[in-house]
Scaffold this motif. Structure first.
Motif, PDB file in Angstrom:
ATOM      1  N   ARG A 127       0.577  -1.443   0.174  1.00 42.75           N
ATOM      2  CA  ARG A 127      -0.294   0.429   0.076  1.00 42.75           C
ATOM      3  C   ARG A 127       0.991   1.427  -0.310  1.00 42.75           C
ATOM      4  O   ARG A 127       0.527   2.737  -0.749  1.00 42.75           O
ATOM      5  N   HIS A 128       2.269   1.123  -0.019  1.00 42.05           N
ATOM      6  CA  HIS A 128       2.922   1.875   0.425  1.00 42.05           C
ATOM      7  C   HIS A 128       3.279   2.153  -0.922  1.00 42.05           C
ATOM      8  O   HIS A 128       4.085   4.054  -1.987  1.00 42.05           O
ATOM      9  N   ASP A 129       3.093   1.825  -1.853  1.00 44.93           N
ATOM     10  CA  ASP A 129       4.057   2.360  -3.024  1.00 44.93           C
ATOM     11  C   ASP A 129       2.095   2.482  -3.816  1.00 44.93           C
ATOM     12  O   ASP A 129       2.601   2.916  -5.024  1.00 44.93           O
ATOM     13  N   ILE A 130       1.657   2.430  -3.420  1.00 47.85           N
ATOM     14  CA  ILE A 130       0.147   2.768  -4.077  1.00 47.85           C
ATOM     15  C   ILE A 130      -0.595   3.823  -3.975  1.00 47.85           C
ATOM     16  O   ILE A 130      -0.422   4.630  -2.917  1.00 47.85           O
ATOM     17  N   SER A 131      -0.755   4.619  -5.476  1.00 37.02           N
ATOM     18  CA  SER A 131      -0.784   6.412  -5.819  1.00 37.02           C
ATOM     19  C   SER A 131      -2.030   6.688  -5.184  1.00 37.02           C
ATOM     20  O   SER A 131      -3.056   5.820  -5.226  1.00 37.02           O
ATOM     21  N   CYS A 132      -2.431   7.593  -3.811  1.00 39.11           N
ATOM     22  CA  CYS A 132      -3.245   7.926  -3.652  1.00 39.11           C
ATOM     23  C   CYS A 132      -4.862   8.359  -4.493  1.00 39.11           C
ATOM     24  O   CYS A 132      -5.228   8.340  -4.681  1.00 39.11           O
ATOM     25  N   TRP A 133      -4.306   8.372  -6.065  1.00 35.55           N
ATOM     26  CA  TRP A 133      -4.484   9.215  -7.408  1.00 35.55           C
ATOM     27  C   TRP A 133      -5.701   7.016  -6.888  1.00 35.55           C
ATOM     28  O   TRP A 133      -6.816   7.208  -7.843  1.00 35.55           O
ATOM     29  N   LEU A 134      -4.670   6.506  -7.607  1.00 33.97           N
ATOM     30  CA  LEU A 134      -5.303   5.275  -7.784  1.00 33.97           C
ATOM     31  C   LEU A 134      -6.617   4.283  -7.170  1.00 33.97           C
ATOM     32  O   LEU A 134      -7.783   4.390  -7.222  1.00 33.97           O
ATOM     33  N   VAL A 135      -6.050   5.277  -5.905  1.00 35.60           N
ATOM     34  CA  VAL A 135      -7.084   5.015  -4.232  1.00 35.60           C
ATOM     35  C   VAL A 135      -8.863   5.515  -4.943  1.00 35.60           C
ATOM     36  O   VAL A 135      -9.764   4.889  -4.984  1.00 35.60           O
ATOM     37  N   PHE A 136      -8.654   6.509  -5.065  1.00 31.36           N
ATOM     38  CA  PHE A 136      -9.544   7.403  -5.266  1.00 31.36           C
ATOM     39  C   PHE A 136     -10.392   7.008  -6.564  1.00 31.36           C
ATOM     40  O   PHE A 136     -11.398   7.424  -6.396  1.00 31.36           O
ATOM     41  N   LEU A 137      -9.476   6.232  -7.328  1.00 32.21           N
ATOM     42  CA  LEU A 137      -9.874   6.017  -8.502  1.00 32.21           C
ATOM     43  C   LEU A 137     -11.265   4.989  -8.382  1.00 32.21           C
ATOM     44  O   LEU A 137     -12.299   4.458  -9.093  1.00 32.21           O
ATOM     45  N   PHE A 138     -10.879   4.147  -7.701  1.00 30.97           N
ATOM     46  CA  PHE A 138     -10.765   2.467  -7.101  1.00 30.97           C
ATOM     47  C   PHE A 138     -12.269   2.809  -6.642  1.00 30.97           C
ATOM     48  O   PHE A 138     -13.308   2.186  -7.352  1.00 30.97           O
ATOM     49  N   VAL A 139     -12.170   3.431  -5.738  1.00 30.77           N
ATOM     50  CA  VAL A 139     -13.470   4.158  -4.508  1.00 30.77           C
ATOM     51  C   VAL A 139     -14.571   4.645  -5.686  1.00 30.77           C
ATOM     52  O   VAL A 139     -15.810   3.968  -5.352  1.00 30.77           O
ATOM     53  N   ARG A 172      -2.077  10.926   3.273  1.00 33.70           N
ATOM     54  CA  ARG A 172      -1.358  11.270   5.251  1.00 33.70           C
ATOM     55  C   ARG A 172      -1.341   9.678   6.014  1.00 33.70           C
ATOM     56  O   ARG A 172       0.465  10.231   6.321  1.00 33.70           O
ATOM     57  N   LYS A 173      -1.503   9.006   5.930  1.00 32.36           N
ATOM     58  CA  LYS A 173      -0.971   7.686   5.733  1.00 32.36           C
ATOM     59  C   LYS A 173       0.092   7.203   5.442  1.00 32.36           C
ATOM     60  O   LYS A 173       1.134   7.005   5.896  1.00 32.36           O
ATOM     61  N   PHE A 174       0.318   7.523   4.471  1.00 31.12           N
ATOM     62  CA  PHE A 174       1.605   7.000   3.941  1.00 31.12           C
ATOM     63  C   PHE A 174       2.920   8.251   3.809  1.00 31.12           C
ATOM     64  O   PHE A 174       4.079   7.905   3.644  1.00 31.12           O
ATOM     65  N   GLU A 175       2.085   9.179   4.222  1.00 29.95           N
ATOM     66  CA  GLU A 175       3.357  10.611   4.237  1.00 29.95           C
ATOM     67  C   GLU A 175       3.828  10.838   5.432  1.00 29.95           C
ATOM     68  O   GLU A 175       5.498  11.169   5.582  1.00 29.95           O
ATOM     69  N   LYS A 176       4.140   9.902   6.090  1.00 28.66           N
ATOM     70  CA  LYS A 176       4.036   9.760   7.694  1.00 28.66           C
ATOM     71  C   LYS A 176       4.960   8.868   8.252  1.00 28.66           C
ATOM     72  O   LYS A 176       5.928   8.741   8.764  1.00 28.66           O
ATOM     73  N   THR A 177       4.916   8.002   7.011  1.00 26.18           N
ATOM     74  CA  THR A 177       5.551   7.016   6.840  1.00 26.18           C
ATOM     75  C   THR A 177       6.953   6.831   6.420  1.00 26.18           C
ATOM     76  O   THR A 177       7.251   7.713   5.580  1.00 26.18           O
TER      77      THR A 177
END
Length: 191
Positions: free
Chosen positions: A116-128, A186-191
């Motif tokens: 999940r660290h390598d998955i773009s937030c845009w891909l999550v957006f498009l999937f949802v 946000r989740k993956f910017e922290k890590t």
């Protein structure tokens, strides 16, 4: 504990709809007792899933599902809230949001945590968003098919009804997709 809560709430809904079935059947109100039968079936879905699967349930999704069918079947159809004009659009907005939450749960189950660290937030957006819109499209195909093949009037306003419903589904899904993308970023910017 979650499974017990789901079982109790689902049983309450099934028994409530069963009581409505008996009441409306005795009044020979076929429209409402057929909706009550649908309510029994829809309310039993979580019970069947709990009994025959080992799925770990997302409590907010299950509670949202039960609230949605209550709003649709009991408030909308039996009590006549659909006559308010905006009720159908409101429920389509909620169903788009609910499908967005389902998409998030599916995404989390279908991807490895490390990936999940390598998955773009845009891909999550498009999937949802795509998942929510697809659900709305499939529902409208169901309504269209009922109207065409069984002489029903599920699309009361024709093309206008369909487009308003699809827009509301998309809007509900969009709210959740934006929230999921922001949360992912946000989740993956922290890590």
């Amino acid at each position: 504990m979650k499974r017990k809560v789901i079982i109790i709430i689902s049983l309450i809904y099934v028994l409530f709809m069963a009581a409505l079935f008996v009441f409306y059947f005795s009044k020979d109100d076929s429209y409402r007792y057929l909706i009550a039968i649908g309510g029994i079936i829809c309310g039993a879905v979580p019970l069947i899933l709990v009994r025959f699967t080992k799925i770990k349930f997302n409590m907010p999704i299950m509670l949202s599902y039960l609230a949605f069918i209550f709003g649709s079947q009991f408030l909308g159809s039996i009590l006549g809230f659909y006559g308010l004009g905006w009720w159908d659009t409101f429920l389509h907005f909620l169903s788009g949001a609910l499908l967005g939450f389902v998409a998030i749960a599916l995404f989390e189950r279908m991807t490895h945590k490390q990936a999940r660290h390598d998955i773009s937030c845009w891909l999550v957006f498009l999937f949802v968003l795509s998942f929510a819109v697809l659900g709305g499209v499939l529902w409208e195909i169901y309504e269209f098919s009922g109207d065409q093949f069984f002489d029903m009037t599920m699309q009361g306003g024709g093309n206008t009804d369909t487009m308003i419903d699809l827009t509301a589904d998309a809007a509900g899904g969009l709210v959740i997709a934006i929230s999921a993308a922001i949360r992912t970023k946000r989740k993956f910017e922290k890590t």
